[in-house]
Design a protein around this motif. Structure first.
Motif: not given
Length: 66
Positions: A48-66
């Motif tokens: 569960a901790k790994d899933r939360v971290e992966a989701q956080r990374v994905l959210d960060t990557v998608t929010s950086v791109r226009p």
């Protein structure tokens, strides 16, 4: 005059004491089942901790791109 040698006696940890009581109260199969269940709980928490971290990374990557 020399001081008398001091001997230290190790105080058992809480876990050690708990396992001693557990061995007196439960059969071997029940202890194994309980430990296996606890191992599963810990593994589920890790995933569960790994899933939360992966989701956080994905959210960060998608929010950086226009």
């Amino acid at each position: 005059m020399q001081a008398a040698p001091v001997s230290a006696t190790a105080i058992p940890s809480f876990t050690t004491a708990l396992r001693a009581v557990e061995s007196l109260l439960m059969s071997s199969g029940q202890r194994t089942a309980r430990r296996n269940a606890w191992t599963s709980v810990l593994e589920d928490r890790r995933r569960a901790k790994d899933r939360v971290e992966a989701q956080r990374v994905l959210d960060t990557v998608t929010s950086v791109r226009p």
